[in-house]
Each structure stands twice: as C-alpha cells, then as structure tokens.
Design an enzyme around this catalytic site. Structure first.
Site, PDB file in Angstrom:
ATOM      1  N   TYR A   1     -35.605  38.668 -20.343  1.00  0.00           N
ATOM      2  CA  TYR A   1     -34.453  38.615 -19.432  1.00  0.00           C
ATOM      3  C   TYR A   1     -34.597  39.656 -18.318  1.00  0.00           C
ATOM      4  CZ  TYR A   1     -29.406  38.590 -18.266  1.00  0.00           C
ATOM      5  OH  TYR A   1     -28.178  38.514 -17.648  1.00  0.00           O
TER       6      TYR A   1
ATOM      7  N   LYS B   1     -34.901  39.016 -14.313  1.00  0.00           N
ATOM      8  CA  LYS B   1     -33.846  39.511 -13.437  1.00  0.00           C
ATOM      9  C   LYS B   1     -34.374  40.467 -12.365  1.00  0.00           C
ATOM     10  CE  LYS B   1     -30.266  37.327 -14.978  1.00  0.00           C
ATOM     11  NZ  LYS B   1     -29.720  36.238 -14.134  1.00  0.00           N
TER      12      LYS B   1
END
Length: 305
Positions: A164, A168
């Site tokens: 993640y 991001k």
C-alpha cells in the site's frame, strides 16, 4: 463560493466511504457525477454495482445529476467505456478523482508477491489507467482537474503496508510528472492524503477518534483541489478537520572533490549532508542535477555559461 456547475467528474471507488462523500459534496455543488465502483470488499474480492447505484440515487433524489459505472479501474477497456459514457451523457469530463483502492495488509516477510502486485495494480496502475483515459480529452479542451489519493502510509511509512505504501508514494511521483506535462493545457494535478473513518480504518483506532475523523472533513479538501482556481502539484493532508501540506525538500548538501569521493568521506560528512539549513523544494528532476554540476564546476573553475 466554490461551485462546479456544468462540470463533470468521474470519481472512482465512490460507492462507499471517502469516494461516496466526495461524490455527494461535488454533486451538491453542481457537478455532474459519474459514480464508479466495482462493488468489491476491502480486499478487492467480489463485485456489485449496488453501492454505486445507491449513491446515484442519493444524488438524484436531491436534484443532482449522476450515473453509475462499475468499471474495474485496472481494465483499460472498461475504463474507456466509462469515459465514453460520461462524455455521451454529460458532454465532457472535467474532473477525475482517483480514489479506488484495496487493502491486503501483512508484514513484508509474510506477504505474498501476488498481494503486493495486486495492491499496486489497483492503486497505482488503476490511477494511471483512468488518468490516461481522460488525458487527451482534457488536453483537447484545455481544462482538467485530477486528484490522486495518497496516504501517510506511503509518505511516512506504516507497519504491514509495504504494498500500500509503495503504491501511494508512487502516486506522488505520478502527480509530480503529470503536473509538469499538463501545465500548458491547464490540467492541474494534485494529491489528497486523507485519514478518515472508513472501511479501511475500522478497528485500527478507538471509536472516539473515529468519530472525529469524518469523511466530510476530508471531502472539503478534495473539492478545493479539483476546483477551477485550485492549486497544482500539492499534497494536501486532511483528517478530523485538520489540513496540512506535505512537501519534499532537498538539503543543500556538500561537494567533495574527486580525491575525497569515498564512502569514508561521506560517512565523516553525513551530518553536514543532513543539515536542513537552506534546504530547497525542487520543481523538477533536473534541479538536482544542476545543483550538483554547479558545485563541481565551481570547484574546477569551469564556466557553464
């Protein structure tokens, strides 16, 4: 007052949480909204258009204009169809909010490569795919407002979220480049770094904290980022009514002549390298190169003019 009358926005992952809040706020302020949602679980499994349809009903019941589309943001053909439907229905696409995402959290040691790849595919490549689908259209119209959705997990790090976090932070890099490339065509690209009480944060914080972390407070920041007079190349952090900007600075650093360009000399001077005094925010990658070359040229008495 910031309004979006006559503008059309595609908002991905808009069936729940932040995306739903974004859609409702923009619609309330006059935006035609394409509510995109695959309708899957937080981990990306499953699919249903019911969540998107529900948000569309909320908007239209209040007199707004919206359509639902269940495109998988990683599927170029489905995304192209979504953009085509938006243009056929509303005449143009002015705003893209890349909000769709999934979680598959595990420590890096325990994470399967397939879970790492899938999270990157949805967050990063999903945003790339949707942005690519509207880019030429926005260039032709000399207008576009695009928002990426990053996270403190990428900007600063968070245990168990290597997939993640990598995705991001990748979106911040994507914003940096697209801001440069889109500038001449009035395409402004920004990034939202939100923290809110959503399906992704349930169980991570006490209820008292979650009660403060309203999705509406985050959507207010998003609406500004995609407004006509909004900023460009900004990472806006938003949560619980707090708003801040994350910016990347580079220290002035040092110059070492050839005979001192050794690991040992770098170790001896590392505190000077880290010294933030006089640090600067560079506007493109060449700025770093020019800084280093200028220091070397000065040492050797070379004119770069």
């Amino acid at each position: 007052m910031i309004r979006f009358d006559g503008r059309t926005a595609i908002i991905t992952g808009a069936g729940n949480g932040l995306g739903r809040s974004h859609a409702l706020l923009l619609a309330e302020r006059g935006t035609n909204v394409v509510v995109n949602d695959l309708g899957g679980a937080v981990d990306g499994s499953g699919a249903s258009l019911s969540a998107a349809d529900s948000v569309v009903k909320e908007i239209t019941d209040k007199g707004g204009k919206a359509i639902a589309h269940g495109a998988d943001v990683t599927n170029p053909d489905q995304v192209a169809d979504m953009v085509d439907q938006a243009i056929k229905t509303f005449g143009a696409v002015d705003i893209l909010v890349n909000n769709a995402g999934i979680l598959r959290d595990k420590s890096f040691a325990k994470m399967e490569l397939a879970d790492f790849e899938l999270v990157l595919k949805v967050h990063l490549m999903g945003s790339v795919t949707c942005t690519k689908a509207v880019w030429d259209h926005m260039k032709e119209r000399n207008y576009g407002r695009i928002a990426m959705t990053s996270s403190s997990s990428g900007i600063y790090g968070n245990f168990g979220q290597s997939n993640y976090g990598a995705a991001k932070m990748g979106l911040v890099g994507l914003m940096n480049v697209l801001s440069i490339e889109g500038k001449k065509n009035n395409i402004r690209v920004n990034t939202l770094s939100p923290t809110a009480a959503t399906r992704m944060t349930e169980g991570l914080l006490p209820q008292a904290a979650l009660d403060l972390m309203t999705v509406e407070s985050v959507s207010a920041g998003l609406a500004y980022l995609v407004s006509e007079d909004g900023p460009e190349r900004t990472v806006l952090c938003a949560g619980a009514g707090g708003y801040a900007a994350t910016r990347i600075y580079e220290t002035p650093g040092i110059y070492l002549p050839p005979e001192q360009q050794t690991p040992e000399a770098i170790a001896e001077n590392f505190d000077r390298i880290l010294d933030p005094a006089g640090q600067d925010m560079l506007t493109d990658g060449s700025g770093q190169t020019l800084k280093f070359v200028a220091a070397a040229a000065k040492h050797f008495g070379i004119s770069l003019g």
